[in-house]
Design an enzyme around this catalytic site. Structure first.
Site, mmCIF file in Angstrom:
data_model
loop_
_atom_site.group_PDB
_atom_site.id
_atom_site.type_symbol
_atom_site.label_atom_id
_atom_site.label_comp_id
_atom_site.label_asym_id
_atom_site.label_seq_id
_atom_site.Cartn_x
_atom_site.Cartn_y
_atom_site.Cartn_z
ATOM 1 N N SER A 14 0.854 -1.186 0.000
ATOM 2 C CA SER A 14 0.000 0.000 0.000
ATOM 3 C C SER A 14 0.887 1.232 0.000
ATOM 4 O O SER A 14 2.069 1.160 0.370
ATOM 5 C CB SER A 14 -0.873 0.001 1.257
ATOM 6 O OG SER A 14 -1.529 1.242 1.437
ATOM 7 N N TYR A 55 -2.234 -1.585 10.341
ATOM 8 C CA TYR A 55 -2.186 -1.581 8.881
ATOM 9 C C TYR A 55 -0.818 -1.099 8.398
ATOM 10 O O TYR A 55 -0.188 -1.711 7.534
ATOM 11 C CB TYR A 55 -3.298 -0.689 8.330
ATOM 12 C CG TYR A 55 -3.485 -0.786 6.830
ATOM 13 C CD1 TYR A 55 -4.149 -1.864 6.265
ATOM 14 C CD2 TYR A 55 -3.014 0.209 5.984
ATOM 15 C CE1 TYR A 55 -4.326 -1.961 4.889
ATOM 16 C CE2 TYR A 55 -3.184 0.123 4.607
ATOM 17 C CZ TYR A 55 -3.845 -0.960 4.068
ATOM 18 O OH TYR A 55 -4.015 -1.051 2.714
ATOM 19 N N LYS A 82 1.804 -3.366 6.280
ATOM 20 C CA LYS A 82 2.137 -2.981 4.901
ATOM 21 C C LYS A 82 3.611 -2.610 4.765
ATOM 22 O O LYS A 82 4.224 -2.837 3.726
ATOM 23 C CB LYS A 82 1.222 -1.846 4.438
ATOM 24 C CG LYS A 82 -0.236 -2.285 4.282
ATOM 25 C CD LYS A 82 -0.384 -3.514 3.390
ATOM 26 C CE LYS A 82 -1.804 -3.966 3.207
ATOM 27 N NZ LYS A 82 -1.931 -5.174 2.361
#
Length: 281
Positions: A150, A163, A167
């Site tokens: 991401s 997150y 990532k």
């Protein structure tokens, strides 16, 4: 008559395994892969949604196998591989995409949610690599491993610590694998995808409950609005990704216009040893 795209020339007739395939980015990648003429093995833990999506693609003439898979469970991923190789004989492309989201202050996100994100967003990719790469190496022919990270894998975000952690971890895992394939002289191309805003329900699905501090819900809504208003469709995103991977690129960056303006100041901040400053929007 329009000439076929490079991706169609490279991937047409080959077999792809895509995790987290029943919605969002994964569904976009699967739909585009079907359009390129690929045979598909679709993996997801959402059984009903997966079956419905596989039926939709099959109705277009695509060859599709749907396998309910818990990527956090090594045995489940091994069963996915067994099904793929039994059905199609080989796997040319592995796309590690399955992931979940959690929002909140890092110290308030429950331990079990932290654990789930680490097991799925990182562990799921590790399980995919440990299961499929040995078979690809044994075959000794051209193959691809594509890991979906991401923009958040390069730009840490408040209220999304799990997150960001997973990532960022995906970037490290993917680059390590790339170097390892080079060390072995293996014909396996490794690529990492860094999506920016893509139209999906990921933030709505992660929206905190009514008891959460209002700034968390507001931040979530801001990210969802950005995706709704400025995001690529999953299909547009997939087309850009497949073309970059077909070109042999390690960095499959579908939206450089979103990443690069923020990446340069971050790089300058690190080189200048400046304290990070929060910039929203």
């Amino acid at each position: 008559m329009t000439a076929p795209s490079l991706a169609a020339e490279v991937f047409g007739g080959r077999t792809a395994v895509i995790t987290g395939a029943s919605s969002g980015i994964g569904a976009g990648l699967a739909r585009h892969a079907a359009g390129l003429g690929m045979k598909l093995v679709l993996a997801d833990i959402a059984a009903e949604r997966l079956a419905e999506f596989a039926g939709e693609l099959s109705a277009t003439g695509a060859e599709v196998a749907a396998v309910v898979t818990d990527v956090a469970d090594p045995a489940s991923v091994e069963a996915l591989a067994d099904t793929a190789y039994t059905r199609f004989g080989t796997v040319d492309l592995l796309v590690n995409n399955a992931g979940i989201m959690a929002m909140g202050y890092s110290w308030e996100i429950p331990a079990e949610r932290w654990d789930a994100m680490l097991r799925i967003n990182i562990g799921g990719y590790v399980n995919g690599i440990r299961t499929f790469v040995p078979r690809m190496l044994e075959r000794g022919e051209k193959a691809w491993v594509v890991n979906v990270s991401s923009i958040g894998g390069m730009l840490p975000s408040p209220l999304m610590a799990p997150y960001s952690v997973t990532k960022f971890g995906t970037l490290a895992l993917t680059e390590s694998l790339h170097h390892e394939m080079q060390m072995k002289g293996a014909p396996i191309q490794v690529s990492v995808v860094t999506p920016g805003s893509v139209k999906s329900e990921i933030f709505r699905a992660a929206r905190p409950g009514e008891t959460a501090p209002p700034e968390i819900a507001a931040f979530n809504d801001q990210l969802q609005a950005m995706a709704d208003e400025h995001g690529l469709t999953p299909e547009e995103h997939a087309e850009r990704v497949f073309e970059r991977v077909a070109e042999g690129k390690y960095w499959a960056i579908p939206q450089p216009e979103q990443l690069f303006p923020a990446l340069q100041p971050r790089t300058d901040m690190i080189l200048g040893q400046e304290n990070p400053r929060l910039q929203l929007g």
